[in-house]
Motif scaffolding. Structure first.
Motif, PDB file in Angstrom:
ATOM      1  N   ASN A   1      21.292 -20.992  12.837  1.00 52.51           N
ATOM      2  CA  ASN A   1      22.465 -20.467  12.132  1.00 52.51           C
ATOM      3  C   ASN A   1      23.388 -21.590  11.680  1.00 52.51           C
ATOM      4  O   ASN A   1      24.066 -21.484  10.657  1.00 52.51           O
ATOM      5  CB  ASN A   1      23.225 -19.501  13.038  1.00 52.51           C
ATOM      6  N   GLY A   2      23.418 -22.678  12.465  1.00 53.19           N
ATOM      7  CA  GLY A   2      24.211 -23.830  12.055  1.00 53.19           C
ATOM      8  C   GLY A   2      23.692 -24.438  10.768  1.00 53.19           C
ATOM      9  O   GLY A   2      24.468 -24.870   9.907  1.00 53.19           O
ATOM     10  N   ILE A   3      22.356 -24.465  10.628  1.00 56.42           N
ATOM     11  CA  ILE A   3      21.752 -24.971   9.386  1.00 56.42           C
ATOM     12  C   ILE A   3      22.094 -24.058   8.217  1.00 56.42           C
ATOM     13  O   ILE A   3      22.431 -24.519   7.119  1.00 56.42           O
ATOM     14  CB  ILE A   3      20.227 -25.090   9.547  1.00 56.42           C
ATOM     15  N   LEU A   4      22.037 -22.741   8.466  1.00 60.60           N
ATOM     16  CA  LEU A   4      22.396 -21.786   7.407  1.00 60.60           C
ATOM     17  C   LEU A   4      23.853 -21.952   7.000  1.00 60.60           C
ATOM     18  O   LEU A   4      24.205 -21.800   5.827  1.00 60.60           O
ATOM     19  CB  LEU A   4      22.147 -20.354   7.879  1.00 60.60           C
ATOM     20  N   GLY A   5      24.703 -22.267   7.980  1.00 61.66           N
ATOM     21  CA  GLY A   5      26.114 -22.442   7.681  1.00 61.66           C
ATOM     22  C   GLY A   5      26.382 -23.593   6.731  1.00 61.66           C
ATOM     23  O   GLY A   5      27.359 -23.567   5.974  1.00 61.66           O
ATOM     24  N   VAL A   6      25.533 -24.615   6.765  1.00 64.66           N
ATOM     25  CA  VAL A   6      25.681 -25.738   5.837  1.00 64.66           C
ATOM     26  C   VAL A   6      25.571 -25.249   4.390  1.00 64.66           C
ATOM     27  O   VAL A   6      26.244 -25.769   3.488  1.00 64.66           O
ATOM     28  CB  VAL A   6      24.606 -26.812   6.125  1.00 64.66           C
ATOM     29  N   PHE A   7      24.741 -24.231   4.173  1.00 69.35           N
ATOM     30  CA  PHE A   7      24.560 -23.672   2.827  1.00 69.35           C
ATOM     31  C   PHE A   7      25.453 -22.457   2.589  1.00 69.35           C
ATOM     32  O   PHE A   7      25.243 -21.695   1.651  1.00 69.35           O
ATOM     33  CB  PHE A   7      23.095 -23.277   2.632  1.00 69.35           C
ATOM     34  N   ARG A   8      26.433 -22.260   3.501  1.00 65.32           N
ATOM     35  CA  ARG A   8      27.398 -21.156   3.411  1.00 65.32           C
ATOM     36  C   ARG A   8      26.736 -19.786   3.428  1.00 65.32           C
ATOM     37  O   ARG A   8      27.203 -18.833   2.784  1.00 65.32           O
ATOM     38  CB  ARG A   8      28.274 -21.304   2.160  1.00 65.32           C
ATOM     39  N   ILE A   9      25.644 -19.662   4.156  1.00 66.47           N
ATOM     40  CA  ILE A   9      24.973 -18.376   4.323  1.00 66.47           C
ATOM     41  C   ILE A   9      25.525 -17.699   5.573  1.00 66.47           C
ATOM     42  O   ILE A   9      25.576 -18.304   6.646  1.00 66.47           O
ATOM     43  CB  ILE A   9      23.442 -18.550   4.451  1.00 66.47           C
ATOM     44  N   ASP A  10      25.941 -16.457   5.416  1.00 66.37           N
ATOM     45  CA  ASP A  10      26.499 -15.695   6.532  1.00 66.37           C
ATOM     46  C   ASP A  10      25.391 -15.424   7.543  1.00 66.37           C
ATOM     47  O   ASP A  10      24.379 -14.793   7.225  1.00 66.37           O
ATOM     48  CB  ASP A  10      27.092 -14.377   6.024  1.00 66.37           C
ATOM     49  N   ALA A  11      25.591 -15.876   8.782  1.00 65.85           N
ATOM     50  CA  ALA A  11      24.560 -15.741   9.817  1.00 65.85           C
ATOM     51  C   ALA A  11      24.741 -14.493  10.661  1.00 65.85           C
ATOM     52  O   ALA A  11      24.033 -14.323  11.666  1.00 65.85           O
ATOM     53  CB  ALA A  11      24.562 -16.972  10.723  1.00 65.85           C
ATOM     54  N   MET A  12      25.642 -13.604  10.268  1.00 66.04           N
ATOM     55  CA  MET A  12      25.808 -12.359  11.017  1.00 66.04           C
ATOM     56  C   MET A  12      24.578 -11.480  10.801  1.00 66.04           C
ATOM     57  O   MET A  12      23.976 -11.485   9.728  1.00 66.04           O
ATOM     58  CB  MET A  12      27.058 -11.618  10.554  1.00 66.04           C
ATOM     59  N   PRO A  13      24.173 -10.697  11.828  1.00 64.34           N
ATOM     60  CA  PRO A  13      23.003  -9.820  11.676  1.00 64.34           C
ATOM     61  C   PRO A  13      23.216  -8.800  10.579  1.00 64.34           C
ATOM     62  O   PRO A  13      24.340  -8.352  10.339  1.00 64.34           O
ATOM     63  CB  PRO A  13      22.875  -9.146  13.051  1.00 64.34           C
ATOM     64  N   SER A  14      22.130  -8.422   9.909  1.00 64.57           N
ATOM     65  CA  SER A  14      22.221  -7.512   8.770  1.00 64.57           C
ATOM     66  C   SER A  14      22.330  -6.054   9.185  1.00 64.57           C
ATOM     67  O   SER A  14      22.517  -5.187   8.350  1.00 64.57           O
ATOM     68  CB  SER A  14      20.985  -7.687   7.866  1.00 64.57           C
ATOM     69  N   TYR A  15      22.189  -5.757  10.472  1.00 63.57           N
ATOM     70  CA  TYR A  15      22.298  -4.381  10.927  1.00 63.57           C
ATOM     71  C   TYR A  15      23.486  -4.240  11.874  1.00 63.57           C
ATOM     72  O   TYR A  15      23.965  -5.210  12.451  1.00 63.57           O
ATOM     73  CB  TYR A  15      21.018  -3.936  11.639  1.00 63.57           C
ATOM     74  N   THR A  16      23.970  -3.020  12.015  1.00 65.39           N
ATOM     75  CA  THR A  16      25.123  -2.754  12.855  1.00 65.39           C
ATOM     76  C   THR A  16      24.760  -1.750  13.944  1.00 65.39           C
ATOM     77  O   THR A  16      23.784  -1.008  13.818  1.00 65.39           O
ATOM     78  CB  THR A  16      26.286  -2.193  12.008  1.00 65.39           C
ATOM     79  N   VAL A  17      25.568  -1.726  15.001  1.00 60.91           N
ATOM     80  CA  VAL A  17      25.389  -0.757  16.077  1.00 60.91           C
ATOM     81  C   VAL A  17      26.714  -0.061  16.296  1.00 60.91           C
ATOM     82  O   VAL A  17      27.778  -0.635  16.071  1.00 60.91           O
ATOM     83  CB  VAL A  17      24.915  -1.436  17.378  1.00 60.91           C
ATOM     84  N   SER A  18      26.655   1.184  16.720  1.00 61.33           N
ATOM     85  CA  SER A  18      27.860   1.976  16.922  1.00 61.33           C
ATOM     86  C   SER A  18      28.069   2.235  18.406  1.00 61.33           C
ATOM     87  O   SER A  18      27.113   2.443  19.157  1.00 61.33           O
ATOM     88  CB  SER A  18      27.745   3.309  16.170  1.00 61.33           C
ATOM     89  N   ALA A  19      29.330   2.231  18.822  1.00 61.46           N
ATOM     90  CA  ALA A  19      29.638   2.378  20.243  1.00 61.46           C
ATOM     91  C   ALA A  19      29.865   3.826  20.667  1.00 61.46           C
ATOM     92  O   ALA A  19      29.968   4.104  21.858  1.00 61.46           O
ATOM     93  CB  ALA A  19      30.878   1.552  20.596  1.00 61.46           C
ATOM     94  N   ASP A  20      29.923   4.774  19.710  1.00 56.08           N
ATOM     95  CA  ASP A  20      30.100   6.166  20.099  1.00 56.08           C
ATOM     96  C   ASP A  20      28.790   6.719  20.654  1.00 56.08           C
ATOM     97  O   ASP A  20      27.730   6.110  20.535  1.00 56.08           O
ATOM     98  CB  ASP A  20      30.588   6.996  18.913  1.00 56.08           C
TER      99      ASP A  20
END
Length: 398
Positions: free
Chosen positions: A200-219
């Motif tokens: 993810n650090g390497i991706l950050g050099v190219f300004r690519i968002d390293a957050m996961p593409s899916y989400t989870v819900s807490a309800d």
């Protein structure tokens, strides 16, 4: 020391070549880590004359083939294997092409159409996720898996007339390694999570968002959805299709080839540049365990554990107190790695003979197989479409 290692490497290569030269057509149809029923069914399927994708070579001394630079030789096994390999690639490419089209429809177009019809669902190109009614999202996910995975897999089995005992082997032939698979999955997921941090650090050099593409819900509904769909249904269906049908189909060209191909397909089908290395590495290890234990059930268990591992990390990242979430994630990863490491050391010290595996090669070189895949039109189109979807899912930071 270097000379000694080189000498040992040459000796091992010569021994493998000698063993391969001593193998007959029948020997190459027997898989050491599978049960008798599997071997008999696999042998019968590959010997069917009407079957177009079962590679079976029998040396015929009375038949000669001219090979450039060599002259007339006995029948050329690489040519037979290459011909069958191309047929398999064409069929597999069409199946994968169908899958990516289904995925595109369910990810991008169907939510848009349903939103226009007034339904509570929409797709966000900014976040790369579907939002709205949890029931509708679950409905789309389940049908996406059925139409994109199960249907083409069923048609593939029916068209190729592959026995179920071959495509979905369930009998465990290596119990110690089967029992170790739980800890191996934990250790692999933990190590890959650490490596993902540096990636993810390497991706950050190219300004690519390293957050996961899916989400989870807490309800409560979101947690139920995560467990039923993300942790159980999707991994199980995917495992039966990849390390079940596809791996066993490609396995006739070599165990190493089968593991590599299935790992690439699974990782590419995530359509996510952020998780690609993680998925590829964990899938590669899972494929090795599936072959070594002789059962696709091992793959199902390891895939479910890996998915659950990722979901736990996501819940910690999204819903834990921001002041402690980073510490909690590090503690979770460290503890799981240590548990897996201790189990691995014990297993290798006491059951090392159950872990090692002699990879059965094919006649073609790995480079030749790559070249065949790179010149197969359906595979090239599938790869191009998968690359396009992956590129569309890339998000950049400001």
């Amino acid at each position: 020391l270097t000379v000694k290692k080189k000498t040992e490497k040459n000796a091992n290569a010569a021994e493998d070549k000698k063993l391969r030269g001593q193998e007959t057509g029948e020997d190459r149809l027997n898989w050491r880590y599978q049960d008798k029923q599997y071997n008999e069914s696999f042998k019968k399927w590959r010997k069917q004359k009407q079957d177009s994708v079962g590679f079976y070579f029998v040396e015929k001394p009375d038949r000669l083939t001219y090979q450039d630079g060599v002259g007339f030789i006995n029948d050329y096994p690489e040519a037979h294997e290459a011909k069958t390999f191309r047929r398999v690639l064409n069929i597999l490419g069409l199946v994968l092409l169908y899958r990516v089209i289904v995925d595109i429809l369910f990810i991008y177009f169907f939510p848009l159409i349903m939103e226009k019809m007034g339904m509570n669902i929409y797709y966000s190109f900014f976040s790369g996720g579907r939002y709205g009614s949890r029931t509708l999202i679950t409905f789309l996910d389940i049908f996406q898996q059925i139409l994109g995975r199960l249907v083409p897999t069923a048609l593939l089995i029916r068209h190729l007339e592959i026995p179920a005992s071959v495509m979905l082997p369930t009998k465990v032939t290596n119990k110690p390694m089967f029992e170790f698979s739980f800890f191996a999955a934990l250790f692999t997921a933990g190590v890959c999570a650490v490596m993902t941090f540096f990636y993810n650090g390497i991706l950050g050099v190219f300004r690519i968002d390293a957050m996961p593409s899916y989400t989870v819900s807490a309800d409560s509904d979101g947690i139920a959805y995560t467990i039923i769909v993300c942790v159980l249904a999707v991994p199980i269906i995917s495992e039966f299709c990849t390390h079940g049908v596809i791996l066993q189909l490609v396995r006739q060209f070599g165990d190493g080839t089968a593991i590599f191909v299935t790992s690439l397909i699974i990782a590419a089908s995530s359509y996510d540049i952020v998780s690609f290395p993680f998925v590829a590495a964990t899938s590669f290890v899972t494929g090795y365990f599936v072959i070594r234990t002789g059962s696709v059930i091992t793959g199902v268990i390891m895939r479910v554990i890996t998915r659950a591992y990722v979901c736990v990390l996501c819940y910690i990242s999204f819903y834990a107190d921001p002041a402690y979430s980073a510490v909690l994630m590090r503690v979770f990863v460290f503890v799981t790695i240590m548990i897996g490491l201790i189990a691995s050391v014990w297993f290798l010290c006491n059951k090392s003979d159950s872990f090692s595996m002699r990879i059965k090669p094919g006649y073609m070189s790995f480079g030749r197989k790559i070249l065949e895949a790179a010149t197969c039109i359906p595979v090239v189109i599938w790869f191009a479409m998968t690359f396009l979807v992956t590129a569309l899912n890339i998000k950049f930071t400001h």
